[in-house]
Design an enzyme around this catalytic site. Sequence first.
Site, PDB file in Angstrom:
ATOM      1  CD  GLU A 163      -7.385  49.299  34.609  1.00 43.41           C
ATOM      2  OE1 GLU A 163      -6.530  49.549  33.745  1.00 43.41           O
ATOM      3  OE2 GLU A 163      -8.589  49.556  34.464  1.00 43.41           O
ATOM      4  CG  ASP A 172     -11.691  49.117  32.292  1.00 44.24           C
ATOM      5  OD1 ASP A 172     -10.477  49.166  32.047  1.00 44.24           O
ATOM      6  OD2 ASP A 172     -12.484  50.054  32.050  1.00 44.24           O
TER       7      ASP A 172
END
Length: 588
Positions: A348, A313
Amino acid sequence: MKPGVEITDGKTRFTVRSPHAEALTLCLFDGDAEQHVAMTRVGANWTVELPGELRGSRYGFRASGDWNPAAGLWFDPAKLLVDPYAMELDQPFIFDASLPAYGADTAAIVPKAVVGLHEPVSPAPPRFRHGGLIYELNVRGFTKLHPDVPEALRGTVAALAHPAVIAHLKRLHVSAVELMPVVAWIDERHLPPLGLSNAWGYNPVAMMALDPRLCPGGVLELRDAVAALRAAGIGVILDIVLNHSGESDVLGPVLSLRGLDDAAYAKAPDGSLINDTGCGNTLDFGNAAVRQLALDTLRHFVRHCGVDGFRFDLAPILARSPGFASDAPIFAEIAADPLLADRVMIAEPWDVGPGGYQLGNFPAGWLEWNDRYRDDVRRFWKGDAGVDVLATRIAGSADLFGKDCRSVNFLAAHDGFTLADTLAYEHRHNRANGEDNRDGHGENFSWNNGAEGMTDDPAVLARRAAFARAMLGTLFVSTGTIMLTAGDEFGRSQHGNNNAYAQDNPITWIDWEQRDTDLEACAFRLAAWRAARVAEFARFAQDGQWRRLDGAPMHPGDWEWPQTPGFSWEGPGYAFRIDRNGPVAGPA
């Protein structure tokens, strides 16, 4: 001396890093009774060794020293602190006003770490194959309403090993499931007053400890689920949050790192917390101790659970100090680690800090979420982009990754509209989040096909159904790895909520009884077609032919004309057709 708990020769040693504390106390719990044991400083660490193998013992720490938050000193002996290296906790985190308040004792509400000693597994090579299908799922939302899963298992990691779940994954030819965060998290402080709770888990406190709500059986439960999925040919990728912690900004709680070693958080020259995550605090990967914690976290899940890899993330944070560097130390450290070198690594590739959009800039071998693919595919089918843009994305986004495609192509993800909502809502509908519909993406490249939201109009429903099939067809013929978010294969809706992180309720719980079985059957057919030739999708073939819909070769003018309705492609391994007028897309 490494932080964590070590059991050897009939003794248990506790070690924790806290370079600026004046004293550290180990707190052992027997029911509500708390025993204090003084620890000894060894460099930046504090340690104590006790007789006996204390497996199952519950513990935490208390740190003494200056309380001067402006200087990064948050030492408050009233605060029970969770071991950053804890692998299991006895209860979930709950937010309470006492957590940030100086002098308020928090032992009654803070989870205690549990001493465990788990035998390592022998990690097998990843099941995931480049070009395969990744299936992103929220453990609780995916299984909470599953009618074939026993009620006692619903909402837990163990449910993923149920034969009914595995059968669905196999019909989709899933190469790997990507589990949204399963480590222990805490609700953001604004949620409890709204009667809401974090449903996604992107607010972790203890990076290695599994959340007892999702994984009550701890490490062994995750290990067993991984083993069951791998036995079915399905890998497991953990979506992991190493960019910030649930301790949040300066008004946030004192739970772990903040009360032990606040230097783990990145600071501006004036000493203020850097907020490149949008969550109030950012972990500092220029700090070797932070990188060590991150690497040890990854090693733990490979060594003890056998996972295939990780999705990171806000991954640019891993390479910030403070700016992003494509040659940051963490990348070489992962590549050189014998446990991690062959694992699947997915970035990401953006955060909210300066220079935070880094799509295409991660190391060779790393896959990257490609939001350009999502947006351009939506724009094409909406009518706002031409065939040249779509062909670039279908062919592997060489403009971003070169010939060796590292793209993870997706139509929708956990944040943003679902696939069904992309075709049913022009605007976000997030009022249930309590932020006056200001949160979530404002530009979704969505269109409602003639009615906003739910409708009985057969013409609108037919258009939505046709576009859903066309977009799935586009995804399954695209070069690179592809990703489906759970439920998009059968029309899951969040009723227009494109930021449902705080909706632990039927908005995010998949309704298996109401799924669109016709759309699901279409997805199964596409998945079987792609799986039969998955090797063809790792790199786009250069010896194929692009043709107009009438069969003639595509010429520059055809690519450049905005009204060109589509094209076909014929290669040595497969062929496909795209026709915006249909709308249809898929294998030819």
